[in-house]
Write a protein that holds these residues in place. Sequence first.
Motif, PDB file in Angstrom:
ATOM      1  N   MET A 327       0.836  -1.203   0.000  1.00  0.00           N
ATOM      2  CA  MET A 327       0.000   0.000   0.000  1.00  0.00           C
ATOM      3  C   MET A 327       0.872   1.255   0.000  1.00  0.00           C
ATOM      4  SD  MET A 327      -2.713  -1.810   0.208  1.00  0.00           S
ATOM      5  CE  MET A 327      -3.080  -3.479   0.751  1.00  0.00           C
ATOM      6  N   LEU A 328       1.924   1.201   0.805  1.00  0.00           N
ATOM      7  CA  LEU A 328       2.838   2.341   0.894  1.00  0.00           C
ATOM      8  C   LEU A 328       3.566   2.558  -0.433  1.00  0.00           C
ATOM      9  CD1 LEU A 328       4.050   4.453   2.798  1.00  0.00           C
ATOM     10  CD2 LEU A 328       5.755   2.760   3.481  1.00  0.00           C
ATOM     11  N   ASN A 331       1.128   4.123  -2.971  1.00  0.00           N
ATOM     12  CA  ASN A 331       0.885   5.546  -2.697  1.00  0.00           C
ATOM     13  C   ASN A 331       2.074   6.397  -3.103  1.00  0.00           C
ATOM     14  OD1 ASN A 331      -1.623   4.954  -1.690  1.00  0.00           O
ATOM     15  ND2 ASN A 331      -1.068   5.225   0.477  1.00  0.00           N
ATOM     16  N   LYS A 338      -5.731  12.814  -2.286  1.00  0.00           N
ATOM     17  CA  LYS A 338      -6.237  12.584  -0.942  1.00  0.00           C
ATOM     18  C   LYS A 338      -7.752  12.455  -0.895  1.00  0.00           C
ATOM     19  CE  LYS A 338      -2.339  14.720   1.469  1.00  0.00           C
ATOM     20  NZ  LYS A 338      -1.912  15.745   2.447  1.00  0.00           N
ATOM     21  N   PHE A 343      -6.823   6.120  -1.951  1.00  0.00           N
ATOM     22  CA  PHE A 343      -5.933   6.720  -0.950  1.00  0.00           C
ATOM     23  C   PHE A 343      -6.389   6.353   0.463  1.00  0.00           C
ATOM     24  CE2 PHE A 343      -4.927  10.129   2.040  1.00  0.00           C
ATOM     25  CZ  PHE A 343      -3.562  10.267   1.865  1.00  0.00           C
ATOM     26  N   TRP A 344      -7.695   6.482   0.717  1.00  0.00           N
ATOM     27  CA  TRP A 344      -8.210   6.210   2.057  1.00  0.00           C
ATOM     28  C   TRP A 344      -8.243   4.712   2.355  1.00  0.00           C
ATOM     29  CZ3 TRP A 344      -8.212   9.793   5.523  1.00  0.00           C
ATOM     30  CH2 TRP A 344      -8.272  11.136   5.121  1.00  0.00           C
ATOM     31  N   ASN A 346      -6.107   2.489   1.129  1.00  0.00           N
ATOM     32  CA  ASN A 346      -4.716   2.088   1.361  1.00  0.00           C
ATOM     33  C   ASN A 346      -4.228   2.508   2.737  1.00  0.00           C
ATOM     34  OD1 ASN A 346      -4.818   1.132  -1.235  1.00  0.00           O
ATOM     35  ND2 ASN A 346      -3.502   2.700  -2.115  1.00  0.00           N
ATOM     36  N   ASN A 347      -4.517   3.734   3.120  1.00  0.00           N
ATOM     37  CA  ASN A 347      -4.047   4.215   4.422  1.00  0.00           C
ATOM     38  C   ASN A 347      -4.781   3.530   5.580  1.00  0.00           C
ATOM     39  OD1 ASN A 347      -1.968   6.528   4.211  1.00  0.00           O
ATOM     40  ND2 ASN A 347      -3.433   6.989   2.597  1.00  0.00           N
ATOM     41  N   SER A 348      -6.051   3.214   5.377  1.00  0.00           N
ATOM     42  CA  SER A 348      -6.787   2.489   6.417  1.00  0.00           C
ATOM     43  C   SER A 348      -6.189   1.101   6.627  1.00  0.00           C
ATOM     44  CB  SER A 348      -8.268   2.366   6.028  1.00  0.00           C
ATOM     45  OG  SER A 348      -8.875   3.635   5.938  1.00  0.00           O
ATOM     46  N   ILE A 350      -3.097   0.205   5.999  1.00  0.00           N
ATOM     47  CA  ILE A 350      -1.789   0.382   6.643  1.00  0.00           C
ATOM     48  C   ILE A 350      -1.945   0.532   8.152  1.00  0.00           C
ATOM     49  CG2 ILE A 350       0.153   1.976   6.926  1.00  0.00           C
ATOM     50  CD1 ILE A 350      -0.045   2.563   3.911  1.00  0.00           C
ATOM     51  N   ILE A 351      -2.881   1.400   8.582  1.00  0.00           N
ATOM     52  CA  ILE A 351      -3.066   1.671  10.015  1.00  0.00           C
ATOM     53  C   ILE A 351      -3.601   0.438  10.735  1.00  0.00           C
ATOM     54  CG2 ILE A 351      -4.386   3.021  11.688  1.00  0.00           C
ATOM     55  CD1 ILE A 351      -4.322   5.332   9.600  1.00  0.00           C
TER      56      ILE A 351
END
Length: 384
Positions: A327-328, A331, A338, A343-344, A346-348, A350-351
């Motif tokens: 994911m990183l 991105n 954004k 984007f959301w 992938n970041n979700s 990751i977290i």
Amino acid sequence: MGAVTFYSYYLMSLVLDHCEKSGRRHIRFRELAADVLGSGWMFYFVIFIQTAINTGISIGAILLAGECLQIMYSNLSPNGSLKLYDFIAMVTVVMILLSQFPTFHSLRHVNLGSLLLSLGYTLLVVGACIHAGTSKNAPPKDYSLEGSTLSRSLNAFASISIIAAIYGNGILPEIQATLAPPATGKMFKGLAMCYAVIFVTFYSAAVSGYWAFGNKSNSNILKSLLPDEGPSLAPTWVLGLSVVFILLQLFAIGLVYSQVAYEIMEKKSADVNKGIFSKRNLIPRIVLRTLYMLFCGFFAAMLPFFGDINGVVGAIGFIPLDFVLPMLLYNMTHKPSKSSLSFWINNSIIIIFTGVGLLGSFASIRKLVIDAKMFKLFSSDVVD
């Protein structure tokens, strides 16, 4: 987790194609990560993660193969003197001989055989579990969860780590490098086939095994089908053929996942100007690969904790490499806006999976430490 890894592997194929179109073709995970993230430490981080994954899988494959041999031996000779570590030593010798395949590409026929063996083994095991669950000697079934709330919670995260090991693939760029560009479409077809096989094999075996034996089901279902007390719960020929299939499959798994470790070791020892079978390259290759397999075999015999090993490998290796890093990388290379959904998402991911990985690491290592206190080194019983 299956959907997330399928998505992450597809993103990885897009990242590899993006780099190739920019004139930078990467055939190794660590080089891709270092190039995209622009950090030298990332190169060594991925080397550490890949090495942990490959070594853990090799140890697990040797351990499980040795246990399968022990199961059949105990059934044929209940009072025999051979112990688990004797069978692990036998498997290690075979793995040392097979490890001399010089390259990843030379294993292509082994991979095809591995696929067929997976399907054959699953068919036999599912049939055996259904037979056991419906026979007059069927064991009592209890589907309740054991232990305190805290213990169950930690075991849940350890189980998530094991599931991550099922879906994990620590050598995706190395696999994609064997395909002619553009590889994205071919990788998608390969992933679809791979996940179809995973769905059929893992879930059918897990569901039928749990249905037949409940919470007493062993991590190696063959041990449940061949209990220490009472008659065998499946025909002997079915169990014997299952052992043969899983042995050959485990040899294939150990061979494939050891290739990255071999490549790392031989990057310094090999002379690219000499032939693969020249004395200059052949002798170091035999020595290094033999030492690596001896190392894996020694740890498999010393710490026979199959489920715990899977959990640690999944949490420390597969979750960061397959659930977070792709994911990183996507991105960083494709730079989605954004406001975009990708984007959301992938970041979700990751977290969420960073947190899951941390909790899974703690839970898996905790379980490994607890089991290590309960059993002596070089035990003749595999701990689930």
